[in-house]
Design a protein around this motif. Structure first.
Motif, PDB file in Angstrom:
ATOM      1  N   GLN A 158       0.846  -1.215   0.141  1.00 13.25           N
ATOM      2  CA  GLN A 158       0.194   0.338   0.058  1.00 13.25           C
ATOM      3  C   GLN A 158       0.682   1.529   0.034  1.00 13.25           C
ATOM      4  O   GLN A 158      -0.176   2.389  -0.627  1.00 13.25           O
ATOM      5  CB  GLN A 158      -0.595  -0.333   1.426  1.00 13.25           C
ATOM      6  CG  GLN A 158      -0.582   0.724   2.569  1.00 13.25           C
ATOM      7  CD  GLN A 158      -0.833  -0.446   3.338  1.00 13.25           C
ATOM      8  OE1 GLN A 158      -1.939  -0.775   4.138  1.00 13.25           O
ATOM      9  NE2 GLN A 158      -0.913   1.170   5.077  1.00 13.25           N
ATOM     10  N   PHE A 159       1.976   1.297   0.128  1.00 14.96           N
ATOM     11  CA  PHE A 159       3.084   2.467   0.063  1.00 14.96           C
ATOM     12  C   PHE A 159       4.368   1.885  -1.247  1.00 14.96           C
ATOM     13  O   PHE A 159       4.691   1.368  -1.012  1.00 14.96           O
ATOM     14  CB  PHE A 159       3.982   2.627   1.488  1.00 14.96           C
ATOM     15  CG  PHE A 159       3.114   2.071   2.948  1.00 14.96           C
ATOM     16  CD1 PHE A 159       2.386   3.307   3.230  1.00 14.96           C
ATOM     17  CD2 PHE A 159       3.146   0.823   4.055  1.00 14.96           C
ATOM     18  CE1 PHE A 159       1.517   3.061   4.968  1.00 14.96           C
ATOM     19  CE2 PHE A 159       2.804   1.511   5.167  1.00 14.96           C
ATOM     20  CZ  PHE A 159       2.115   2.042   5.172  1.00 14.96           C
ATOM     21  N   SER A 160       4.021   3.550  -1.747  1.00 14.56           N
ATOM     22  CA  SER A 160       4.295   3.558  -2.772  1.00 14.56           C
ATOM     23  C   SER A 160       5.216   4.799  -2.314  1.00 14.56           C
ATOM     24  O   SER A 160       6.113   4.763  -3.359  1.00 14.56           O
ATOM     25  CB  SER A 160       3.581   3.263  -4.127  1.00 14.56           C
ATOM     26  OG  SER A 160       1.986   4.455  -3.626  1.00 14.56           O
ATOM     27  N   THR A 161       5.102   5.581  -1.809  1.00 20.51           N
ATOM     28  CA  THR A 161       5.842   7.254  -1.805  1.00 20.51           C
ATOM     29  C   THR A 161       6.105   7.598  -0.178  1.00 20.51           C
ATOM     30  O   THR A 161       5.226   6.567   0.852  1.00 20.51           O
ATOM     31  CB  THR A 161       5.230   7.895  -1.867  1.00 20.51           C
ATOM     32  OG1 THR A 161       4.331   7.591  -3.635  1.00 20.51           O
ATOM     33  CG2 THR A 161       6.095   9.593  -1.847  1.00 20.51           C
ATOM     34  N   ILE A 162       7.252   7.870  -0.639  1.00 25.29           N
ATOM     35  CA  ILE A 162       7.730   7.398   2.238  1.00 25.29           C
ATOM     36  C   ILE A 162       8.784   9.165   1.470  1.00 25.29           C
ATOM     37  O   ILE A 162       8.783   9.009   0.818  1.00 25.29           O
ATOM     38  CB  ILE A 162       9.065   6.882   1.972  1.00 25.29           C
ATOM     39  CG1 ILE A 162       8.225   5.214   1.992  1.00 25.29           C
ATOM     40  CG2 ILE A 162       8.771   6.839   3.694  1.00 25.29           C
ATOM     41  CD1 ILE A 162       9.259   4.227   2.097  1.00 25.29           C
ATOM     42  N   THR A 163       8.160   9.418   3.079  1.00 26.69           N
ATOM     43  CA  THR A 163       8.506  11.011   2.647  1.00 26.69           C
ATOM     44  C   THR A 163       9.679  11.405   3.813  1.00 26.69           C
ATOM     45  O   THR A 163       8.717  11.229   4.886  1.00 26.69           O
ATOM     46  CB  THR A 163       8.029  12.239   2.618  1.00 26.69           C
ATOM     47  OG1 THR A 163       6.821  12.608   0.923  1.00 26.69           O
ATOM     48  CG2 THR A 163       7.975  13.219   2.822  1.00 26.69           C
ATOM     49  N   LEU A 164      10.676  11.189   4.020  1.00 25.89           N
ATOM     50  CA  LEU A 164      11.241  11.234   4.904  1.00 25.89           C
ATOM     51  C   LEU A 164      11.770  13.083   5.615  1.00 25.89           C
ATOM     52  O   LEU A 164      12.383  13.538   4.128  1.00 25.89           O
ATOM     53  CB  LEU A 164      12.869  10.826   4.651  1.00 25.89           C
ATOM     54  CG  LEU A 164      14.122  10.899   5.615  1.00 25.89           C
ATOM     55  CD1 LEU A 164      13.620  10.772   7.080  1.00 25.89           C
ATOM     56  CD2 LEU A 164      15.501  10.144   5.635  1.00 25.89           C
ATOM     57  N   SER A 165      11.308  13.802   6.484  1.00 22.54           N
ATOM     58  CA  SER A 165      11.435  15.135   6.519  1.00 22.54           C
ATOM     59  C   SER A 165      12.672  15.405   8.150  1.00 22.54           C
ATOM     60  O   SER A 165      12.279  14.652   8.822  1.00 22.54           O
ATOM     61  CB  SER A 165      10.356  15.585   7.073  1.00 22.54           C
ATOM     62  OG  SER A 165      10.091  16.728   7.612  1.00 22.54           O
ATOM     63  N   TYR A 166      13.043  16.506   7.039  1.00 21.84           N
ATOM     64  CA  TYR A 166      13.943  16.570   8.780  1.00 21.84           C
ATOM     65  C   TYR A 166      13.938  18.425   9.126  1.00 21.84           C
ATOM     66  O   TYR A 166      13.687  19.156   8.280  1.00 21.84           O
ATOM     67  CB  TYR A 166      15.303  16.707   8.279  1.00 21.84           C
ATOM     68  CG  TYR A 166      16.544  15.314   8.433  1.00 21.84           C
ATOM     69  CD1 TYR A 166      16.624  14.096   9.546  1.00 21.84           C
ATOM     70  CD2 TYR A 166      16.589  14.332   7.028  1.00 21.84           C
ATOM     71  CE1 TYR A 166      17.294  12.954   9.244  1.00 21.84           C
ATOM     72  CE2 TYR A 166      16.493  13.171   6.651  1.00 21.84           C
ATOM     73  CZ  TYR A 166      17.034  12.677   8.058  1.00 21.84           C
ATOM     74  OH  TYR A 166      18.152  11.482   7.483  1.00 21.84           O
ATOM     75  N   THR A 167      14.199  17.710  10.748  1.00 25.18           N
ATOM     76  CA  THR A 167      13.848  19.626  11.112  1.00 25.18           C
ATOM     77  C   THR A 167      15.076  19.883  11.840  1.00 25.18           C
ATOM     78  O   THR A 167      15.901  18.961  12.800  1.00 25.18           O
ATOM     79  CB  THR A 167      12.663  20.021  11.935  1.00 25.18           C
ATOM     80  OG1 THR A 167      12.221  19.732  11.663  1.00 25.18           O
ATOM     81  CG2 THR A 167      12.292  21.548  12.572  1.00 25.18           C
ATOM     82  N   LEU A 168      16.068  21.084  11.262  1.00 23.04           N
ATOM     83  CA  LEU A 168      17.286  20.982  12.230  1.00 23.04           C
ATOM     84  C   LEU A 168      16.557  22.044  12.750  1.00 23.04           C
ATOM     85  O   LEU A 168      16.750  23.610  13.344  1.00 23.04           O
ATOM     86  CB  LEU A 168      18.043  21.826  11.464  1.00 23.04           C
ATOM     87  CG  LEU A 168      19.569  22.050  11.363  1.00 23.04           C
ATOM     88  CD1 LEU A 168      20.823  20.904  11.283  1.00 23.04           C
ATOM     89  CD2 LEU A 168      20.542  22.731  10.676  1.00 23.04           C
ATOM     90  N   TYR A 169      17.123  21.906  14.306  1.00 20.48           N
ATOM     91  CA  TYR A 169      17.206  23.093  15.701  1.00 20.48           C
ATOM     92  C   TYR A 169      18.645  22.904  16.063  1.00 20.48           C
ATOM     93  O   TYR A 169      19.392  21.982  16.036  1.00 20.48           O
ATOM     94  CB  TYR A 169      16.874  21.626  17.009  1.00 20.48           C
ATOM     95  CG  TYR A 169      15.239  21.376  16.649  1.00 20.48           C
ATOM     96  CD1 TYR A 169      14.179  22.348  16.856  1.00 20.48           C
ATOM     97  CD2 TYR A 169      14.253  20.365  15.677  1.00 20.48           C
ATOM     98  CE1 TYR A 169      12.751  22.190  16.913  1.00 20.48           C
ATOM     99  CE2 TYR A 169      13.123  20.283  15.494  1.00 20.48           C
ATOM    100  CZ  TYR A 169      12.180  20.738  16.138  1.00 20.48           C
ATOM    101  OH  TYR A 169      11.828  20.674  15.589  1.00 20.48           O
ATOM    102  N   GLU A 170      18.880  24.315  16.402  1.00 18.48           N
ATOM    103  CA  GLU A 170      19.997  24.924  17.555  1.00 18.48           C
ATOM    104  C   GLU A 170      19.981  23.831  18.747  1.00 18.48           C
ATOM    105  O   GLU A 170      19.387  23.836  19.339  1.00 18.48           O
ATOM    106  CB  GLU A 170      19.608  26.148  17.608  1.00 18.48           C
ATOM    107  CG  GLU A 170      21.209  26.340  18.190  1.00 18.48           C
ATOM    108  CD  GLU A 170      21.597  28.428  18.202  1.00 18.48           C
ATOM    109  OE1 GLU A 170      22.805  28.314  18.867  1.00 18.48           O
ATOM    110  OE2 GLU A 170      20.931  28.821  18.197  1.00 18.48           O
ATOM    111  N   VAL A 171      21.659  23.391  18.889  1.00 26.31           N
ATOM    112  CA  VAL A 171      21.563  22.746  20.258  1.00 26.31           C
ATOM    113  C   VAL A 171      22.333  24.116  21.554  1.00 26.31           C
ATOM    114  O   VAL A 171      23.161  24.747  20.364  1.00 26.31           O
ATOM    115  CB  VAL A 171      22.591  21.823  19.886  1.00 26.31           C
ATOM    116  CG1 VAL A 171      23.375  20.863  21.151  1.00 26.31           C
ATOM    117  CG2 VAL A 171      22.022  20.658  19.002  1.00 26.31           C
ATOM    118  N   ASP A 172      21.498  24.185  22.641  1.00 26.14           N
ATOM    119  CA  ASP A 172      21.705  24.907  23.545  1.00 26.14           C
ATOM    120  C   ASP A 172      23.531  24.808  23.528  1.00 26.14           C
ATOM    121  O   ASP A 172      24.018  23.586  23.712  1.00 26.14           O
ATOM    122  CB  ASP A 172      21.664  24.514  25.160  1.00 26.14           C
ATOM    123  CG  ASP A 172      21.548  25.588  25.376  1.00 26.14           C
ATOM    124  OD1 ASP A 172      22.002  25.337  26.476  1.00 26.14           O
ATOM    125  OD2 ASP A 172      21.267  26.606  25.100  1.00 26.14           O
ATOM    126  N   ALA A 173      24.373  26.169  23.454  1.00 26.71           N
ATOM    127  CA  ALA A 173      25.615  25.934  24.253  1.00 26.71           C
ATOM    128  C   ALA A 173      25.931  25.517  25.472  1.00 26.71           C
ATOM    129  O   ALA A 173      26.922  24.676  25.521  1.00 26.71           O
ATOM    130  CB  ALA A 173      25.499  27.079  24.181  1.00 26.71           C
TER     131      ALA A 173
END
Length: 187
Positions: A157-172
């Motif tokens: 049933q899965f013909s498309t997969i979307t990989l999403s990344y969100t980039l966050y600043e890491v605390d100092a």
């Protein structure tokens, strides 16, 4: 009169303690629920191996790559390839570009998500920049690798997969590993 209200006060205190305990346990319970059902598109934070994966040349899956920095993250962050047709079981490698356009050194962490959520169980990352923090000096650009394969057991049933990344600043205050401090991010 104080004794008359004591049972109500005790019940309210017990109810408050129970609500606090439930609220405290909600996050781990949600994580367990997502792991069991594959909902929320969470992917593993550990490297996978493809020893048993046999490519299914009869089938193709479209993998879409999305990247975005968090609203407070002033980097340019994007995949070099936006879409890729893959045969389940085949190992592929793509890169993501990170560019620190600020005038200061910063450390970031990418958080992945897979859609549809149930497909996350079948998307295996062997090498991923999301496994470690990325440290870039002012103006530095970096190609960050992602090596992955789609498990041949992915339901039809899965013909498309979307990989999403969100980039966050890491605390100092968060410690940076020696690997990211030297800029060697190729694992």
């Amino acid at each position: 009169m104080a004794l008359k209200h004591q049972p109500v006060v005790v019940k309210l205190c017990l109810l408050t303690a129970a609500m606090f305990g439930f609220g405290y346990a909600l996050v781990p319970l949600y994580d367990v629920f997502c792991d069991l059902t594959g909902l929320n598109g969470k992917t593993s934070t550990m490297a996978a191996t493809a020893e048993a994966a046999i490519p299914d040349k009869q089938r193709e899956v479209l993998v879409e790559f999305i990247a975005r920095p968090n609203n407070n993250m002033p980097w340019v962050f994007e995949p070099v390839v936006h879409k890729l047709r893959v045969h389940p079981g085949e190992i592929h490698r793509i890169d993501y570009l990170a560019h620190n356009v600020t005038g200061r050194a910063m450390t970031a962490q990418a958080v992945p998500s897979v859609s549809p959520g149930q497909a996350a169980l079948y998307f295996n990352k062997m090498e991923c920049f999301c496994f470690t923090q990325q440290h870039l000096t002012a103006g530095q650009q970096l190609l960050m690798p992602l090596q992955f394969y789609v498990d041949p057991a992915l339901p039809e049933q899965f013909s498309t997969i979307t990989l999403s990344y969100t980039l966050y600043e890491v605390d100092a205050a968060t410690p940076v590993t020696a690997q990211t401090a030297t800029g060697d991010n190729n694992e």
